[in-house]
Every structure is written in structure tokens, then in C-alpha cells.
Write a protein that holds these residues in place. Structure first.
Motif, mmCIF file in Angstrom:
data_model
loop_
_atom_site.group_PDB
_atom_site.id
_atom_site.type_symbol
_atom_site.label_atom_id
_atom_site.label_comp_id
_atom_site.label_asym_id
_atom_site.label_seq_id
_atom_site.Cartn_x
_atom_site.Cartn_y
_atom_site.Cartn_z
ATOM 1 N N TYR A 6 -30.047 43.779 -6.222
ATOM 2 C CA TYR A 6 -28.946 42.717 -6.026
ATOM 3 C C TYR A 6 -27.929 42.550 -5.535
ATOM 4 C CZ TYR A 6 -32.086 40.816 -9.758
ATOM 5 O OH TYR A 6 -33.372 40.468 -10.555
ATOM 6 N N HIS B 21 -26.450 39.461 -3.252
ATOM 7 C CA HIS B 21 -25.670 38.358 -3.113
ATOM 8 C C HIS B 21 -24.142 39.084 -1.759
ATOM 9 C CE1 HIS B 21 -27.409 37.789 -6.926
ATOM 10 N NE2 HIS B 21 -26.627 37.049 -7.076
ATOM 11 N N PHE C 199 -21.518 39.072 -9.149
ATOM 12 C CA PHE C 199 -22.626 38.073 -9.763
ATOM 13 C C PHE C 199 -23.398 38.750 -11.145
ATOM 14 C CE2 PHE C 199 -24.144 42.720 -7.390
ATOM 15 C CZ PHE C 199 -24.726 42.537 -8.275
ATOM 16 N N GLU C 200 -24.417 37.420 -11.282
ATOM 17 C CA GLU C 200 -24.802 37.642 -13.032
ATOM 18 C C GLU C 200 -26.371 37.589 -12.901
ATOM 19 O OE1 GLU C 200 -23.482 36.071 -17.633
ATOM 20 O OE2 GLU C 200 -21.692 36.933 -16.119
ATOM 21 N N VAL C 201 -27.044 38.861 -12.874
ATOM 22 C CA VAL C 201 -28.264 38.148 -13.055
ATOM 23 C C VAL C 201 -29.104 38.339 -14.299
ATOM 24 C CG1 VAL C 201 -30.633 38.643 -11.760
ATOM 25 C CG2 VAL C 201 -28.019 38.018 -10.603
#
Length: 171
Positions: free
Chosen positions: A128, A132, A85-87
Motif C-alpha cells: 500500500y 500510494h 492514505f486510508e484503505v
């Protein structure tokens, strides 16, 4: 007890912060209960938090083994789950924060997601990871090798056909 690992925004000012996250048995049991899993035997994540404009960018990868109940046989089974993931997140009051309440929102499927707005001066990277992980779970889990075999009835008798059979004498 809630599994949490926060990183203050000022910690990232000097450069990226890398953390390895592995919840203990009690924390995994709590996560499993929250995600409605039978159990969560393993969960490990590598997360990097780096500066992004006036906020942070959280990039992570996780590996887990989850135990779910098969939707066909109702037997518990384990399966590996992984994801990346990338947030991006910004502090409250940031000009990059999405407009809230009363404003029009234009949706563009090709545009990047709006950054999350942090509730404090810290980002909870463990949250996070769990979020995810939940997105990677199969909502209709099926044990490997199990198939759902449904055979419809040979003839679908309409209500009118049944009435017709009642009305006509059988020979």
C-alpha cells in the motif's frame, strides 16, 4: 526480492498494530526500478492497521525523496514526495466485498471506495505504501525553476498559401 511487510488479520483482533517501515538500499533500488525512477534515496512510512468490520483499515503516511529525469532538460533531479492514505480491506468471501464478474456496478463519486479484497489472511502494508507513492509521483516531472518555452512560428502558412506563392510571379 520484493519489499513486503505483512500483518495477519488475527494480529489486529487485539487492537491496532502500528509499524514503521523503511526499506533498505536494495529494496529501495527495486522500488525505484518498478516505479521507473532514477533512484529512491529515502522512503519511510508510519502505518496503523486496525480492525474494521470483518476486515482491516490501513491508515498510513509516508515521506520519500525520489530522483526523476526532468522532462524538459533530461537532467536527473531529486524532490521530496509525501502522502497519506486510508484503505479498507476484507477477506475473500466477505459480504462487504465488491461484486465481481457479471454483476452491475454502480459508481457514486461521493461514496467511499469499496474495500479491497485480500488474497490471503494477511495484508501487505508495504504494498500500500508503494502504491500510494506511485500515485503521488508527477508523470511529467520538471526540475524546479525550469520552464518549457515554446514559441510557435510567426506565420502559419497554409498549403494553399504556399501554392499561391508558387503560382504568382514575384516582382
Amino acid at each position: 526480492m520484493t519489499w513486503s511487510r505483512t500483518i495477519k488479520l488475527h494480529e489486529v483482533d487485539r487492537g491496532p498494530v502500528r509499524v514503521r517501515l523503511e526499506p533498505d538500499a536494495d529494496e529501495r533500488a527495486e522500488i525505484a526500478q518498478r516505479l521507473r525512477l532514477q533512484s529512491l534515496p529515502t522512503l519511510a512510512a508510519e502505518v496503523t492497521v486496525k480492525p474494521w468490520l470483518d476486515g482491516v483499515e490501513v491508515i498510513g503516511r509516508f515521506e520519500a525523496v525520489v530522483e526523476q529525469v526532468c522532462g524538459v532538460t533530461l537532467e536527473p533531479f531529486e524532490q521530496p514526495v509525501s502522502g497519506a492514505f486510508e484503505v479498507r480491506a476484507v477477506p475473500v468471501g466477505s459480504p462487504r466485498a465488491a461484486a465481481v464478474e457479471g454483476g452491475e456496478v454502480e459508481l457514486d463519486a461521493e461514496a467511499p471506495d469499496a474495500p479491497d479484497v485480500l488474497e490471503s489472511d494477511a495484508v501487505d502494508v508495504a504494498a500500500y505504501v508503494v502504491e500510494h507513492l506511485a500515485l503521488e509521483l508527477d508523470p511529467f516531472p520538471r526540475k524546479p525553476g525550469v520552464s518549457f518555452d515554446y514559441e510557435p512560428p510567426e506565420t502559419e502558412a497554409s498549403p494553399f498559401a504556399v501554392l499561391k506563392d508558387l503560382k504568382e510571379p514575384k516582382a
